[in-house]
Design a protein around this motif. Sequence first.
Motif, mmCIF file in Angstrom:
data_model
loop_
_atom_site.group_PDB
_atom_site.id
_atom_site.type_symbol
_atom_site.label_atom_id
_atom_site.label_comp_id
_atom_site.label_asym_id
_atom_site.label_seq_id
_atom_site.Cartn_x
_atom_site.Cartn_y
_atom_site.Cartn_z
ATOM 1 N N LYS A 153 0.737 -1.144 0.156
ATOM 2 C CA LYS A 153 -0.027 -0.044 0.030
ATOM 3 C C LYS A 153 1.070 1.155 0.097
ATOM 4 O O LYS A 153 1.770 1.581 0.558
ATOM 5 C CB LYS A 153 -0.715 -0.080 1.213
ATOM 6 N N ALA A 154 0.343 2.252 -0.638
ATOM 7 C CA ALA A 154 1.040 3.619 -0.565
ATOM 8 C C ALA A 154 0.234 4.489 -0.066
ATOM 9 O O ALA A 154 -0.858 4.649 -1.014
ATOM 10 C CB ALA A 154 1.556 3.824 -1.982
ATOM 11 N N LEU A 155 0.382 5.286 0.920
ATOM 12 C CA LEU A 155 -0.668 5.867 1.573
ATOM 13 C C LEU A 155 -0.222 7.429 1.260
ATOM 14 O O LEU A 155 1.003 7.810 1.864
ATOM 15 C CB LEU A 155 -0.654 5.728 3.005
ATOM 16 N N PHE A 156 -0.972 8.337 0.818
ATOM 17 C CA PHE A 156 -0.511 9.736 0.321
ATOM 18 C C PHE A 156 -1.618 10.653 0.897
ATOM 19 O O PHE A 156 -2.678 10.311 0.881
ATOM 20 C CB PHE A 156 -0.342 10.001 -1.201
ATOM 21 N N VAL A 157 -0.927 11.867 1.291
ATOM 22 C CA VAL A 157 -1.863 13.050 1.638
ATOM 23 C C VAL A 157 -1.951 13.978 0.530
ATOM 24 O O VAL A 157 -0.683 14.253 0.125
ATOM 25 C CB VAL A 157 -1.412 13.452 2.962
ATOM 26 N N VAL A 158 -3.070 14.700 -0.005
ATOM 27 C CA VAL A 158 -3.122 15.499 -0.696
ATOM 28 C C VAL A 158 -3.473 16.907 0.142
ATOM 29 O O VAL A 158 -4.565 16.780 0.995
ATOM 30 C CB VAL A 158 -3.844 15.510 -1.864
ATOM 31 N N ALA A 159 -2.801 17.905 0.285
ATOM 32 C CA ALA A 159 -3.357 19.196 1.191
ATOM 33 C C ALA A 159 -3.127 20.515 0.325
ATOM 34 O O ALA A 159 -2.497 20.438 -0.659
ATOM 35 C CB ALA A 159 -2.582 19.245 2.262
ATOM 36 N N GLY A 160 -3.550 21.365 0.911
ATOM 37 C CA GLY A 160 -3.454 22.817 0.227
ATOM 38 C C GLY A 160 -4.868 23.532 0.248
ATOM 39 O O GLY A 160 -5.628 23.606 1.186
ATOM 40 N N GLN A 161 -5.086 24.220 -0.850
ATOM 41 C CA GLN A 161 -6.247 25.120 -0.994
ATOM 42 C C GLN A 161 -7.165 24.434 -2.415
ATOM 43 O O GLN A 161 -7.292 23.278 -2.497
ATOM 44 C CB GLN A 161 -6.018 26.529 -1.047
ATOM 45 N N SER A 162 -7.879 25.361 -2.968
ATOM 46 C CA SER A 162 -8.882 24.817 -3.829
ATOM 47 C C SER A 162 -8.643 24.070 -4.791
ATOM 48 O O SER A 162 -9.171 23.104 -5.274
ATOM 49 C CB SER A 162 -9.723 26.071 -4.222
ATOM 50 N N ASN A 163 -7.317 24.277 -5.310
ATOM 51 C CA ASN A 163 -6.981 23.178 -6.727
ATOM 52 C C ASN A 163 -6.457 22.229 -6.061
ATOM 53 O O ASN A 163 -6.321 20.950 -6.936
ATOM 54 C CB ASN A 163 -5.714 24.214 -7.408
ATOM 55 N N GLU B 197 -4.800 15.131 12.684
ATOM 56 C CA GLU B 197 -5.832 14.069 13.282
ATOM 57 C C GLU B 197 -6.177 12.917 12.151
ATOM 58 O O GLU B 197 -6.576 11.850 12.365
ATOM 59 C CB GLU B 197 -7.205 14.847 13.567
ATOM 60 N N LYS B 198 -6.524 13.540 10.908
ATOM 61 C CA LYS B 198 -7.184 12.765 10.058
ATOM 62 C C LYS B 198 -6.221 11.710 9.322
ATOM 63 O O LYS B 198 -6.201 10.473 9.195
ATOM 64 C CB LYS B 198 -7.634 13.629 8.853
ATOM 65 N N ILE B 199 -4.735 12.260 9.226
ATOM 66 C CA ILE B 199 -3.837 11.544 8.820
ATOM 67 C C ILE B 199 -3.569 10.185 9.976
ATOM 68 O O ILE B 199 -3.263 9.066 9.382
ATOM 69 C CB ILE B 199 -2.303 12.224 8.687
ATOM 70 N N HIS B 200 -3.476 10.593 11.139
ATOM 71 C CA HIS B 200 -3.320 9.535 12.232
ATOM 72 C C HIS B 200 -4.259 8.644 12.171
ATOM 73 O O HIS B 200 -4.095 7.293 12.172
ATOM 74 C CB HIS B 200 -3.349 10.176 13.592
ATOM 75 N N ARG B 201 -5.603 8.843 12.058
ATOM 76 C CA ARG B 201 -6.390 7.892 11.785
ATOM 77 C C ARG B 201 -6.568 7.010 10.666
ATOM 78 O O ARG B 201 -6.847 5.963 10.560
ATOM 79 C CB ARG B 201 -7.951 8.814 11.722
ATOM 80 N N ALA B 202 -6.168 7.643 9.574
ATOM 81 C CA ALA B 202 -5.720 6.745 8.349
ATOM 82 C C ALA B 202 -4.519 6.005 8.376
ATOM 83 O O ALA B 202 -4.773 4.779 8.050
ATOM 84 C CB ALA B 202 -5.747 7.785 7.088
ATOM 85 N N GLU B 203 -3.697 6.496 9.056
ATOM 86 C CA GLU B 203 -2.412 5.416 9.385
ATOM 87 C C GLU B 203 -3.036 4.229 10.164
ATOM 88 O O GLU B 203 -2.448 2.906 9.850
ATOM 89 C CB GLU B 203 -1.237 6.180 9.929
ATOM 90 N N ALA B 204 -3.822 4.498 11.333
ATOM 91 C CA ALA B 204 -4.241 3.403 11.988
ATOM 92 C C ALA B 204 -4.893 2.462 11.145
ATOM 93 O O ALA B 204 -5.057 1.245 11.171
ATOM 94 C CB ALA B 204 -5.041 4.051 13.189
ATOM 95 N N LYS B 205 -5.881 2.965 10.326
ATOM 96 C CA LYS B 205 -6.817 2.254 9.667
ATOM 97 C C LYS B 205 -6.144 1.445 8.663
ATOM 98 O O LYS B 205 -6.382 0.020 8.417
ATOM 99 C CB LYS B 205 -7.733 3.055 8.838
ATOM 100 N N LEU C 190 3.864 14.241 12.783
ATOM 101 C CA LEU C 190 4.017 13.025 12.196
ATOM 102 C C LEU C 190 5.001 12.107 12.944
ATOM 103 O O LEU C 190 4.931 11.185 12.793
ATOM 104 C CB LEU C 190 3.859 12.859 10.871
ATOM 105 N N GLY C 191 6.063 12.893 13.618
ATOM 106 C CA GLY C 191 7.049 12.350 14.069
ATOM 107 C C GLY C 191 8.147 11.629 12.904
ATOM 108 O O GLY C 191 8.905 10.572 13.383
#
Length: 270
Positions: free
Chosen positions: A23-33, A135-143, A188-189
Amino acid sequence: MKTILLLLTMSLGYVLPAVAQTKALFVVAGQSNAVGQGNAEQSVRVTGALEYRYQSDSLVALRDPVGENALEFQAANTGSAWPAFAQRYQELTGQQVILVAAARGGSSAHQKAELNELGTWAAEGHKPLLANALEKIHRAEAKVGTPIQGIIWIQGERDANAIFDQQLTAEAYEGALEGLIGRFRNGLGAVVPFYLVLTGNQQGREPIGNTAVRQAQRNVARRLTQVFVVYEQAEHFAKKHWMKDFVHYNQQALNDIGKTVAERIVTLNN
């Protein structure tokens, strides 16, 4: 020998265990685009990729509109770059992409650029967003049972406007971007790779602020370890007719961003 073993196990009624897909878990963050303001009908259709949903603590098929209206973050309206990213990344690596969407339209990097209740990634403001993202990232990592492999960042137009209006300096934006990367990593440590999509231009005004933001993003990528520029073409979208409106990218642009970012990340990691 492998063929003989397969035939033998089938004849005896045995089933060979499936090879686990990494699995490759990625976060996408920022503003409207980063949220995505494209067209879901023109978005890439991807098979096998998943998205983490915070409200239901679940994994769902990755398809547009990606994201959810929770934790002050937003769902795509209606197409995004992320199905194209997942499809290309999976093609190149064989890994299953799982996405965490944490972006909000109009959000700023520096507190001085924050508009009303649109939010900021700064340490303080009317609506700070970083704690919610963590918070969302930590929950996703646990899942998922695996740490994130990187954060893809698309942001800068709000701060570019503040620079244009002389409410913010380019140096202050650069410091804010560097600071938020540090706070992400502290939360994220780990020194998580940070992948920057350079900010585009806004039609109808001189690109003074946008040019300053792009230079600041390049400066931070040169200075900090594991920070990379992975897309540089957004400033040319107007000439390509890839703008939905004065500031938002259309679906053709978003598909190109997703595909190119995936290719660039794979190249960097090989």
